[in-house]
Design an enzyme around this catalytic site. Structure first.
Site, PDB file in Angstrom:
ATOM      1  N   THR A 198       0.832  -1.209   0.000  1.00 11.86           N
ATOM      2  CA  THR A 198       0.000   0.000   0.000  1.00 11.86           C
ATOM      3  C   THR A 198       0.863   1.253   0.000  1.00 11.86           C
ATOM      4  N   THR A 227       9.317 -16.406  10.874  1.00 11.68           N
ATOM      5  CA  THR A 227       9.249 -14.967  11.159  1.00 11.68           C
ATOM      6  C   THR A 227      10.399 -14.495  12.039  1.00 11.68           C
ATOM      7  N   THR A 425     -31.178  -0.776   1.449  1.00  5.19           N
ATOM      8  CA  THR A 425     -32.202   0.218   1.795  1.00  5.19           C
ATOM      9  C   THR A 425     -32.532   1.102   0.595  1.00  5.19           C
ATOM     10  N   GLY A 428     -32.881  -0.587  -5.922  1.00  7.88           N
ATOM     11  CA  GLY A 428     -32.009  -0.620  -7.102  1.00  7.88           C
ATOM     12  C   GLY A 428     -31.085   0.581  -7.189  1.00  7.88           C
ATOM     13  N   GLU A 451      -3.943  -6.687   6.631  1.00 10.24           N
ATOM     14  CA  GLU A 451      -3.546  -6.704   8.052  1.00 10.24           C
ATOM     15  C   GLU A 451      -3.942  -8.009   8.739  1.00 10.24           C
TER      16      GLU A 451
HETATM   17  C1  ST9 Z   1      -0.957  -4.915   5.286  1.00 10.81           C
HETATM   18  C2  ST9 Z   1      -1.165  -3.424   5.153  1.00 10.81           C
HETATM   19  O1  ST9 Z   1      -1.772  -5.736   5.018  1.00 10.81           O
HETATM   20  C3  ST9 Z   1      -2.555  -3.020   4.813  1.00 10.81           C
HETATM   21  C4  ST9 Z   1      -2.875  -1.560   4.828  1.00 10.81           C
HETATM   22  C5  ST9 Z   1      -1.812  -0.697   5.287  1.00 10.81           C
HETATM   23  C6  ST9 Z   1      -2.221   0.675   5.481  1.00 10.81           C
HETATM   24  C7  ST9 Z   1      -1.138   1.486   6.042  1.00 10.81           C
HETATM   25  C8  ST9 Z   1      -1.592   2.032   7.273  1.00 10.81           C
HETATM   26  C9  ST9 Z   1      -0.631   2.797   8.011  1.00 10.81           C
HETATM   27  C10 ST9 Z   1      -0.531   2.409   9.406  1.00 10.81           C
HETATM   28  C11 ST9 Z   1       0.302   3.321  10.176  1.00 10.81           C
HETATM   29  C12 ST9 Z   1       1.161   2.638  11.091  1.00 10.81           C
HETATM   30  C13 ST9 Z   1       2.051   3.511  11.835  1.00 10.81           C
HETATM   31  C14 ST9 Z   1       2.751   2.780  12.926  1.00 10.81           C
HETATM   32  C15 ST9 Z   1       2.615   3.328  14.236  1.00 10.81           C
HETATM   33  C16 ST9 Z   1       3.140   2.678  15.377  1.00 10.81           C
HETATM   34  C17 ST9 Z   1       2.980   3.385  16.610  1.00 10.81           C
HETATM   35  C18 ST9 Z   1       3.727   3.031  17.783  1.00 10.81           C
HETATM   36  N1  ST9 Z   1       0.776  -9.024  18.465  1.00 10.81           N
HETATM   37  O2  ST9 Z   1       2.698 -16.624  16.598  1.00 10.81           O
HETATM   38  P1  ST9 Z   1       4.046 -16.554  15.972  1.00 10.81           P
HETATM   39  C19 ST9 Z   1       4.973 -11.429  16.751  1.00 10.81           C
HETATM   40  S1  ST9 Z   1       0.558  -5.357   5.880  1.00 10.81           S
HETATM   41  C20 ST9 Z   1       2.070  -8.690  18.626  1.00 10.81           C
HETATM   42  O3  ST9 Z   1       5.025 -17.641  16.241  1.00 10.81           O
HETATM   43  P2  ST9 Z   1       4.337 -17.110  13.156  1.00 10.81           P
HETATM   44  C21 ST9 Z   1       5.684 -11.698  18.056  1.00 10.81           C
HETATM   45  O4  ST9 Z   1       6.901 -11.008  18.049  1.00 10.81           O
HETATM   46  C22 ST9 Z   1       0.613  -7.129   5.927  1.00 10.81           C
HETATM   47  N2  ST9 Z   1       3.081  -9.461  18.152  1.00 10.81           N
HETATM   48  O5  ST9 Z   1       3.844 -16.328  14.426  1.00 10.81           O
HETATM   49  C23 ST9 Z   1       5.887 -13.196  17.973  1.00 10.81           C
HETATM   50  O6  ST9 Z   1       6.931 -13.666  18.811  1.00 10.81           O
HETATM   51  P3  ST9 Z   1       6.568 -14.102  20.315  1.00 10.81           P
HETATM   52  C24 ST9 Z   1      -0.070  -7.636   7.107  1.00 10.81           C
HETATM   53  C25 ST9 Z   1       2.762 -10.577  17.490  1.00 10.81           C
HETATM   54  O7  ST9 Z   1       3.664 -18.430  13.074  1.00 10.81           O
HETATM   55  C26 ST9 Z   1       6.248 -13.381  16.531  1.00 10.81           C
HETATM   56  O8  ST9 Z   1       5.409 -12.440  15.838  1.00 10.81           O
HETATM   57  N3  ST9 Z   1       0.170  -9.043   7.241  1.00 10.81           N
HETATM   58  C27 ST9 Z   1       1.438 -10.976  17.307  1.00 10.81           C
HETATM   59  O9  ST9 Z   1       5.804 -17.060  13.065  1.00 10.81           O
HETATM   60  C28 ST9 Z   1       5.985 -14.780  16.001  1.00 10.81           C
HETATM   61  O10 ST9 Z   1       4.690 -15.149  16.385  1.00 10.81           O
HETATM   62  C29 ST9 Z   1      -0.256  -9.693   8.305  1.00 10.81           C
HETATM   63  O11 ST9 Z   1      -0.880  -9.139   9.190  1.00 10.81           O
HETATM   64  C30 ST9 Z   1       0.427 -10.130  17.813  1.00 10.81           C
HETATM   65  N4  ST9 Z   1      -0.864 -10.384  17.641  1.00 10.81           N
HETATM   66  O12 ST9 Z   1       3.735 -16.152  12.030  1.00 10.81           O
HETATM   67  C31 ST9 Z   1       0.097 -11.138   8.360  1.00 10.81           C
HETATM   68  N5  ST9 Z   1       1.419 -12.134  16.607  1.00 10.81           N
HETATM   69  O13 ST9 Z   1       5.511 -15.145  20.242  1.00 10.81           O
HETATM   70  C32 ST9 Z   1      -0.965 -11.971   8.997  1.00 10.81           C
HETATM   71  C33 ST9 Z   1       2.693 -12.454  16.372  1.00 10.81           C
HETATM   72  O14 ST9 Z   1       7.857 -14.627  20.844  1.00 10.81           O
HETATM   73  N6  ST9 Z   1      -0.398 -13.184   9.530  1.00 10.81           N
HETATM   74  N7  ST9 Z   1       3.523 -11.528  16.896  1.00 10.81           N
HETATM   75  O15 ST9 Z   1       6.104 -12.865  21.028  1.00 10.81           O
HETATM   76  C34 ST9 Z   1      -0.126 -13.297  10.876  1.00 10.81           C
HETATM   77  O16 ST9 Z   1      -0.369 -12.413  11.660  1.00 10.81           O
HETATM   78  C35 ST9 Z   1       0.430 -14.645  11.291  1.00 10.81           C
HETATM   79  O17 ST9 Z   1      -0.306 -15.096  12.395  1.00 10.81           O
HETATM   80  C36 ST9 Z   1       1.943 -14.573  11.669  1.00 10.81           C
HETATM   81  C37 ST9 Z   1       2.351 -16.028  11.890  1.00 10.81           C
HETATM   82  C38 ST9 Z   1       2.710 -13.998  10.512  1.00 10.81           C
HETATM   83  C39 ST9 Z   1       2.181 -13.736  12.900  1.00 10.81           C
HETATM   84  P1  FAD Z   2      -3.387 -16.137   1.762  1.00 12.86           P
HETATM   85  O1  FAD Z   2      -2.490 -16.078   2.931  1.00 12.86           O
HETATM   86  O2  FAD Z   2      -2.978 -16.966   0.613  1.00 12.86           O
HETATM   87  O3  FAD Z   2      -4.817 -16.628   2.259  1.00 12.86           O
HETATM   88  C1  FAD Z   2      -5.816 -17.170   1.376  1.00 12.86           C
HETATM   89  C2  FAD Z   2      -6.973 -17.670   2.240  1.00 12.86           C
HETATM   90  O4  FAD Z   2      -6.510 -18.737   3.086  1.00 12.86           O
HETATM   91  C3  FAD Z   2      -7.543 -16.616   3.175  1.00 12.86           C
HETATM   92  O5  FAD Z   2      -8.928 -16.773   3.266  1.00 12.86           O
HETATM   93  C4  FAD Z   2      -6.900 -16.920   4.511  1.00 12.86           C
HETATM   94  O6  FAD Z   2      -7.695 -16.538   5.609  1.00 12.86           O
HETATM   95  C5  FAD Z   2      -6.741 -18.419   4.447  1.00 12.86           C
HETATM   96  N1  FAD Z   2      -5.591 -18.871   5.232  1.00 12.86           N
HETATM   97  C6  FAD Z   2      -4.286 -18.723   4.935  1.00 12.86           C
HETATM   98  N2  FAD Z   2      -3.526 -19.258   5.892  1.00 12.86           N
HETATM   99  C7  FAD Z   2      -4.364 -19.743   6.831  1.00 12.86           C
HETATM  100  C8  FAD Z   2      -4.170 -20.425   8.063  1.00 12.86           C
HETATM  101  N3  FAD Z   2      -2.974 -20.688   8.545  1.00 12.86           N
HETATM  102  N4  FAD Z   2      -5.285 -20.786   8.754  1.00 12.86           N
HETATM  103  C9  FAD Z   2      -6.522 -20.517   8.291  1.00 12.86           C
HETATM  104  N5  FAD Z   2      -6.743 -19.896   7.116  1.00 12.86           N
HETATM  105  C10 FAD Z   2      -5.695 -19.504   6.400  1.00 12.86           C
HETATM  106  N6  FAD Z   2       0.894  -6.440   2.598  1.00 12.86           N
HETATM  107  C11 FAD Z   2       1.957  -5.715   3.014  1.00 12.86           C
HETATM  108  O7  FAD Z   2       2.957  -6.271   3.421  1.00 12.86           O
HETATM  109  N7  FAD Z   2       1.917  -4.362   2.994  1.00 12.86           N
HETATM  110  C12 FAD Z   2       0.852  -3.679   2.546  1.00 12.86           C
HETATM  111  O8  FAD Z   2       0.849  -2.452   2.565  1.00 12.86           O
HETATM  112  C13 FAD Z   2      -0.273  -4.406   2.071  1.00 12.86           C
HETATM  113  N8  FAD Z   2      -1.348  -3.772   1.551  1.00 12.86           N
HETATM  114  C14 FAD Z   2      -2.310  -4.500   0.926  1.00 12.86           C
HETATM  115  C15 FAD Z   2      -3.297  -3.855   0.182  1.00 12.86           C
HETATM  116  C16 FAD Z   2      -4.235  -4.592  -0.529  1.00 12.86           C
HETATM  117  C17 FAD Z   2      -5.258  -3.886  -1.337  1.00 12.86           C
HETATM  118  C18 FAD Z   2      -4.206  -6.007  -0.469  1.00 12.86           C
HETATM  119  C19 FAD Z   2      -5.195  -6.837  -1.247  1.00 12.86           C
HETATM  120  C20 FAD Z   2      -3.264  -6.642   0.281  1.00 12.86           C
HETATM  121  C21 FAD Z   2      -2.295  -5.911   0.977  1.00 12.86           C
HETATM  122  N9  FAD Z   2      -1.268  -6.528   1.673  1.00 12.86           N
HETATM  123  C22 FAD Z   2      -0.210  -5.820   2.127  1.00 12.86           C
HETATM  124  C23 FAD Z   2      -1.236  -7.967   1.764  1.00 12.86           C
HETATM  125  C24 FAD Z   2      -2.250  -8.537   2.756  1.00 12.86           C
HETATM  126  O9  FAD Z   2      -1.841  -8.293   4.066  1.00 12.86           O
HETATM  127  C25 FAD Z   2      -2.400 -10.018   2.434  1.00 12.86           C
HETATM  128  O10 FAD Z   2      -3.150 -10.078   1.243  1.00 12.86           O
HETATM  129  C26 FAD Z   2      -3.084 -10.791   3.532  1.00 12.86           C
HETATM  130  O11 FAD Z   2      -2.266 -10.842   4.676  1.00 12.86           O
HETATM  131  C27 FAD Z   2      -3.440 -12.209   3.089  1.00 12.86           C
HETATM  132  O12 FAD Z   2      -2.401 -12.839   2.397  1.00 12.86           O
HETATM  133  P2  FAD Z   2      -2.688 -13.521   0.962  1.00 12.86           P
HETATM  134  O13 FAD Z   2      -3.375 -12.524   0.137  1.00 12.86           O
HETATM  135  O14 FAD Z   2      -1.448 -14.105   0.471  1.00 12.86           O
HETATM  136  O15 FAD Z   2      -3.734 -14.675   1.280  1.00 12.86           O
END
Ligand code: ST9
Ligand code: FAD
Length: 620
Positions: A198, A227, A425, A428, A451
């Protein structure tokens, strides 16, 4: 006319009448941000949001950014750029910055109230403007060099991005393959392709700072699998003097190699970023420590709150647009007079099903706003403690528990209701681009995806925020909810709703208990256990997420209803009378129409078996 219909009255109600934010405004680190200043800030932002920020919302959708593959650059629509300049000139981002970075400290509850207005008016605009806030991550985690860069990012209003996702690493961030190779001068060269970034390219700011997760190579103790082997690098689009911030004129080797065409938020660029193909992509290790995933989660936590807030902001404006339309659309006769062919035609607000729909929208929009602002008030506790040199571990845990609910539950409920109720609501007409609803639906869908998808939020809630936390935050939350159930406030008029809330809370407890028992039976060595029982847990994590969201919203709405009932006992203006009556009505509606369904969710959770997991793929 502005598409955006804000609800400042309800924001004030939550902040001041329900959540008592005068406890923090004007106190401690927020000495200069007292009640009156906060009201003035919100009023001013609301004006800007509903006018200059909202006016380019549709234009950005109809004239999305144009990508030039030759120069690997993007041109945003001129109208949108004007709104962006207005937003930055207004300087409201200062509310999110610490005093050390020239900010105007304000409690998180005020920040998220402000953010709701900006996100409702023009969400992409707000996301582009997050550079200064990103700078705080460099400042909090960085070396002297990084802190200097943070200040430069703010002073020069640079853009910023969070760069995690790759083609084969979406939910599974740990599968990322982008590499970082150490250089003799202490910097790093990054190589790889990131996807879906993004704001990855735009033509509105002088520079863009990418915060990139990459795997260091050839470094002892860093760069392992998953990670934990990822480190966080600061990678600018343009090289610059780290002392003065002046651009050197030299382009860094990170380029947007594609910009996606999307269903919604089209004006927000979603970029493929290629690092180090041809020219080196030079980066600097944040804080000179290999702690990338934990550092990035500081950003993610904030962004998950942001996405939840965006979702509810859109549902709220969707509802208010639908309400306006319903009040003037005449169609059909009153149901009670339906047998009379000459009966006068009435506005659709007279029809029971339209009322059902409008009250469902109102109850969820207000319940979700309360969820966001209550969570923000918990963040106030965290911030106040930090300012006093303490840690409020209970508040931190509670905030952690609530974040997946704000993001996962908030986005699912908002996007579905925007389609099934708000757009509906309009009949069409809702399908036409003449009204903002079709764009709201398209723009809100993304909130359940980025996220971390809803599935990821459900797993985060159960495995990390409940099991790993040993249920402490959940117990704290339940105790707070029980306090309302047991209290007598509300002039005895909310008895039935309290009973429903009590039953709902028990239902959530039953789902959690059943999942924990099942999880235990999946542990290696559990008597008569089976490791596959963990699938039964995985079949219910989203169910639990939604059930907890329903109960928390019901609780917060009933807290609001108690306050409203007290106010209704006194002298009120006509507007306030209607407002408070509406608050009581929406709380009652939510308790009576949403909570009873949780009993069925318990039955489904408890009856979960492995049939769907045993089914061969071919049978799907
Ligand atoms: C994206 C961007 O989608 C979309 C829009 C962006 C818009 C921009 C907006 C601007 C925002 C502005 C931000 C400004 C910032 C300001 C900051 C202010 C102060 N909570 O469970 P484990 C950590 S971006 C905290 O083993 P796996 C923790 O260190 C793409 N920490 O995970 C942990 O270690 P430990 C978004 C957490 O199986 C470590 O990770 N993509 C949390 O290795 C490993 O944890 C996603 O969100 C938590 N809840 O990996 C990915 N969870 O345990 C989604 C984990 O020792 N996938 N940590 O503490 C996941 O979240 C997966 O569950 C995974 C799994 C990657 C964490
Ligand atoms: P996948 O991980 O392939 O998931 C596909 C489907 O499988 C989903 O329904 C999911 O829930 C399911 N699934 C996958 N794994 C599991 C599991 N372990 N258990 C249960 N269900 C599961 N990323 C960035 O880094 N930075 C950005 O700024 C950013 N901006 C974005 C903006 C847009 C418009 C979009 C579309 C995406 C953006 N992303 C960004 C990426 C976004 O965070 C990912 O698309 C999202 O995390 C899902 O990953 P994926 O698309 O690969 O889906």
């Amino acid at each position: 006319m502005s598409h955006y219909k804000s609800n400042l009255r309800d924001i004030f109600f939550n902040l001041f009448e329900v959540l008592g934010r005068d406890e923090v405004l004007g106190h401690g680190p927020y000495e200069d941000m007292d009640h009156d200043t906060a009201v003035a800030v919100l009023t001013e932002i609301e004006h800007l949001a509903t006018t200059k920020l909202a006016t380019t919302y549709a234009d950005g959708d109809r004239h999305p950014p144009v990508y030039d593959p030759e120069t690997k650059s993007v041109a945003l629509p001129e109208s949108f750029k004007r709104s962006y300049a207005t937003m930055m000139d207004a300087g409201f981002y200062n509310l999110e910055l610490p005093a050390e970075l020239g900010g105007q400290p304000s409690p998180p509850s005020l920040q998220w109230a402000v953010n709701e207005l900006n996100l409702g008016a023009n969400p992409a605009l707000f996301m582009y403007s997050a550079g200064p806030k990103f700078a705080t991550v460099l400042w909090q985690n960085g070396t002297e060099r990084d802190r200097r860069i943070a200040q430069i990012m703010i002073d020069r209003q640079w853009g910023a991005t969070m760069v995690l996702t790759e083609p084969d690493a979406g939910s599974d961030v740990g599968a990322g393959r982008t590499r970082a190779i150490p250089q003799p001068d202490g910097s790093w060269h990054l190589e790889g392709v990131k996807r879906f970034i993004t704001s990855g390219e735009q033509d509105m700011t002088e520079n863009i700072v990418h915060l990139v997760l990459a795997r260091p190579v050839g470094v002892e103790g860093a760069g392992g699998p998953g990670t934990k082997g990822l480190s966080l690098f600061i990678v600018p689009k343009w090289h610059f003097d780290h002392e003065t911030g002046e651009l050197t004129g030299e382009r860094n080797g990170v380029f947007a190699t594609n910009v996606e065409k999307k269903m919604g938020i089209k004006v927000s660029t979603t970029c493929e970023l290629t690092f180090g193909d041809g020219a080196p992509a030079q980066g600097w290790l944040l804080g000179e420590v290999h702690d990338g995933i934990a550092q990035m989660f500081q950003v993610i936590e904030h962004a998950r709150m942001l996405v939840g807030t965006k979702a509810i902001a859109m549902l709220s404006t969707g509802y208010l647009n639908a309400l306006d339309y319903a009040k003037s659309r005449v169609q059909g006769a009153d149901l009670a007079a339906a047998g009379d062919r000459t009966a006068p035609r009435v506005t659709i607000t007279h029809h029971p099903d339209v009322r059902r729909s409008l009250m469902t929208q109102k109850a969820y929009a207000e319940g979700l706003r309360s969820l966001v602002l209550y969570t923000a008030s918990v963040q106030d506790r965290v911030a106040m403690a930090a300012a006093e040199g303490r840690t409020d571990a209970d508040a931190e845990r509670l905030n952690d528990l609530l974040l997946p609910v704000v993001k996962g539950y908030g986005s699912e409920r908002s996007w579905v209701l925007l389609g099934t109720e708000s757009l509906q609501t309009f009949g069409g007409s809702g399908f036409l681009t003449d009204y903002p609803l079709e764009q709201y639906v398209r723009d809100a869908k993304i909130d359940t995806l980025y996220e971390g998808t809803t599935a990821i939020q459900g797993q985060d809630l159960f495995f990390r925020k409940i099991v790993k936390d040993q249920g402490r935050a959940l117990t704290d939350l339940s105790t707070q909810i029980s306090a309302l159930i047991e209290a007598e406030a509300g002039n005895g008029q909310l008895k039935e709703e309290r009973d429903l809330l009590e039953r709902g809370l028990e239902n959530v407890g039953e789902i959690v208990a059943s999942m924990i028992m099942t999880l235990r039976s999946s542990a290696p060595g559990a008597p008569e256990g089976d490791v596959r029982n963990v699938y039964k847990v995985g079949l219910n994590t989203t169910r639990l997420l939604m059930a907890i969201g329903d109960v928390v919203c019901a609780w917060l709405l009933l807290r609001g209803a108690e306050v409203a009932l007290t106010r209704l006992g006194g002298e009120l203006s006509a507007a306030d009378q209607a407002f408070y009556e509406g608050k009581v009505a929406s709380a009652r509606w939510f308790a009576r129409t949403v909570l009873p369904k949780l009993a069925a969710e318990v039955q489904i959770a408890e009856a979960t078996d492995l049939a769907v997991m045993d089914l061969p793929e071919a049978a799907f």
